[in-house]
Design a protein around this motif. Structure first.
Motif, PDB file in Angstrom:
ATOM      1  N   ARG A  71     -64.888-111.671  13.946  1.00 55.18           N
ATOM      2  CA  ARG A  71     -65.789-110.770  12.889  1.00 55.18           C
ATOM      3  C   ARG A  71     -65.899-111.397  11.725  1.00 55.18           C
ATOM      4  O   ARG A  71     -66.288-110.980  10.601  1.00 55.18           O
ATOM      5  N   GLN A  77     -71.905-111.144  13.337  1.00 58.52           N
ATOM      6  CA  GLN A  77     -71.953-109.749  13.683  1.00 58.52           C
ATOM      7  C   GLN A  77     -73.534-109.251  13.970  1.00 58.52           C
ATOM      8  O   GLN A  77     -73.526-108.446  14.885  1.00 58.52           O
ATOM      9  N   ASP A 106     -62.523-109.738  19.390  1.00 62.18           N
ATOM     10  CA  ASP A 106     -62.199-108.560  18.719  1.00 62.18           C
ATOM     11  C   ASP A 106     -63.483-107.197  18.865  1.00 62.18           C
ATOM     12  O   ASP A 106     -63.388-106.339  18.022  1.00 62.18           O
ATOM     13  N   GLU A 111     -68.924-103.380  20.999  1.00 64.95           N
ATOM     14  CA  GLU A 111     -68.856-102.437  19.945  1.00 64.95           C
ATOM     15  C   GLU A 111     -70.298-101.563  20.195  1.00 64.95           C
ATOM     16  O   GLU A 111     -70.512-100.571  20.036  1.00 64.95           O
ATOM     17  N   LYS A 115     -71.103 -97.882  21.037  1.00 65.00           N
ATOM     18  CA  LYS A 115     -71.749 -97.120  19.610  1.00 65.00           C
ATOM     19  C   LYS A 115     -72.823 -96.227  20.444  1.00 65.00           C
ATOM     20  O   LYS A 115     -73.212 -95.246  20.097  1.00 65.00           O
ATOM     21  N   GLU A 132     -57.684-105.500  18.099  1.00 68.54           N
ATOM     22  CA  GLU A 132     -58.372-105.276  17.130  1.00 68.54           C
ATOM     23  C   GLU A 132     -59.779-104.451  17.680  1.00 68.54           C
ATOM     24  O   GLU A 132     -60.240-103.475  17.066  1.00 68.54           O
ATOM     25  N   ARG A 135     -59.274-101.016  18.195  1.00 65.46           N
ATOM     26  CA  ARG A 135     -59.611-100.051  17.052  1.00 65.46           C
ATOM     27  C   ARG A 135     -60.940-100.031  16.533  1.00 65.46           C
ATOM     28  O   ARG A 135     -60.940 -99.116  15.944  1.00 65.46           O
ATOM     29  N   HIS A 136     -61.820-100.661  17.117  1.00 65.62           N
ATOM     30  CA  HIS A 136     -63.343-100.509  17.068  1.00 65.62           C
ATOM     31  C   HIS A 136     -64.106 -99.925  18.152  1.00 65.62           C
ATOM     32  O   HIS A 136     -65.019 -99.770  18.350  1.00 65.62           O
TER      33      HIS A 136
END
Ligand code: JHZ
Ligand code: ZN
Length: 401
Positions: A71, A77, A106, A111, A115, A132, A135-136
């Motif tokens: 990240r 990203q 991470d 992600e 999403k 990490e 956490r996402h």
């Protein structure tokens, strides 16, 4: 040595000498016991795979203190969002698709599936980066991938539509195990998609810093076809990428299951035109590495003789190869600035240059910045206009300056 893919006897074409763990940033009390190995690249002229002879135990490289977090770059990203969108649009057709990623770090790529509410699973051996990812919102297991992990995943989730990887496949010595795992994991028309720094770009730019402990292979399309072919896979598409100084995205499917894009024939032919299948190519690469080393050391010595301060920008894994191969220590590079908290306050592997937070650079500009994160040049030039416009000079080892 024996080729890791086809078992042919092969001989390294050069040595970069004694190397530490590329991401093994350390504290002074660890200097004494620092681990070293010989970094010797070799080319197999039977299966056409570029590889390193000796790779340290994976546990020395990937663990709960792994220093690289994907990240740290906003461009990356964006890149991973585009990668995920492309996979979604082109390769996830069925109902309730399931995507698995190897070395999901991470969660920078997954992600994007999370999403969208897509069923996904990250398989990541380094616990801290996996945490990490969670956490996402990314479903992650802390494991190395192989046939066993593949069958466990199938038992729990069913077979996958896509098995993805980015900057991971080239880290894995047992690719035959990965190919078997992929075969067990993927549906009949499933796809294996991965991207890695590209051999063609490395040869073209003499960016030898792509070679370090983690990168046991630097792939070409020619080699990928030979590695996965015996396991029933074929290349169905190839897409060049700008990331990491030149990467290639490889798309594979079971032989005959999918149509093959024209890019495959084109890129395989380009690679032959570039000579990626010939051992002479690697002999001249060696000569260019030696010239690059002499040039960089000379430039840094000139800076020193002129009383100019030189600071490194980005404590990359790649910089470990440059610094140790060229013998560059704190007498030539005062410190290296890096935005990754886990690297800050530590010292670079082998040459023990201090790594400092970005503020150390920004609050006291050096005369010259040695850009180790040259692959993020566009992003960094954008950010560092004040330094450049104030007369700050940039240097890289690849002779682009
Ligand atoms: P970066 C990593 O290599 C490791 P590295 C790995 N082995 C791999 O395969 C490749 O990626 C693909 C810092 N930085 O991306 C952050 C700044 O300080 O070139 C990073 O520490 N300021 C998995 O380590 C480093 O530079 C900035 O503005 O060679 C960049 O590392 C930016 C953009 C980065 O990868
Ligand atoms: Zn081989």
């Amino acid at each position: 040595m024996k080729c890791r893919i086809c078992q042919e006897n092969i001989t390294p074409f050069m040595t970069y000498g004694r190397m530490p763990i590329a991401n093994g940033f350390l504290l002074p009390d660890q200097f004494e016991n620092e681990y070293f190995f010989n970094l010797t690249p070799a080319f197999c002229d039977k299966c056409l795979t570029f590889q390193i002879e000796e790779q340290p135990d994976p546990k020395l490289m990937f663990h709960d203190q792994y220093a690289f977090f994907s990240r740290t770059s906003v461009h990356m990203q964006r890149h991973f969002k585009a990668y995920a969108d492309w996979v979604y649009d082109n390769h996830l057709k069925g109902d309730s698709p399931f995507v698995v990623e190897l070395g999901s770090n991470d969660g920078i790529m997954l992600e994007n599936f999370a999403k969208r509410g897509i069923r996904h699973l990250g398989v990541e051996p380094s616990a801290n980066v996996a945490e990490e990812a969670r956490r996402h919102g990314v479903n992650t297991i802390v494991r190395f991938f192989g046939p066993e992990t593949a069958s466990e995943i199938v038992e729990e989730y069913g077979q996958a539509d896509a098995l993805l990887a980015a900057n991971v496949m080239c880290h894995i010595p047992d690719l035959n195990g990965i190919a078997k795992g992929a075969s067990a994991l993927l549906k009949q028309d499933g796809v294996l998609i991965f991207e890695d720094p590209y051999l063609g770009s490395m040869i073209e730019k003499t960016s030898y810093d792509q070679i370090y402990d983690e990168h046991v292979f630097i792939f070409s399309a020619l080699s990928v076809a030979n590695i996965f072919g015996p396991h029933g896979f074929e290349l169905i598409d190839l897409l060049k990428q700008e990331t990491h100084g030149g990467s290639m995205r490889y798309v594979l499917a079971r032989k005959g299951a999918r149509s093959v894009s024209a890019a495959v024939t084109k890129i395989l032919a380009d690679e032959k035109a570039q000579g990626l299948h010939l051992s002479e190519t690697y002999d001249s690469f060696r000569e260019r590495c030696e010239a690059s080393k002499a040039r960089l050391v000379r430039l840094l010595q000139d800076e020193k003789a002129a009383g100019r301060r030189v600071v490194g920008y980005g404590a990359t894994s790649k910089s470990t190869t440059i610094l140790n191969y060229c013998g560059i220590g704190p007498e030539l590079v005062e410190f290296i600035s890096d935005t990754t908290p886990i690297k800050q306050g530590k010292f670079t592997p082998g040459m023990h240059i201090p790594v400092k937070p970005y503020s150390a650079f920004a609050e006291n500009y050096p005369d010259t910045a040695l850009l180790f994160a040259w692959n993020h040049k566009a992003e960094i030039m954008e950010k560092e206009k004040a330094f450049t416009e104030g007369g700050g000079k940039w240097l890289t080892h690849i002779g682009e300056d």
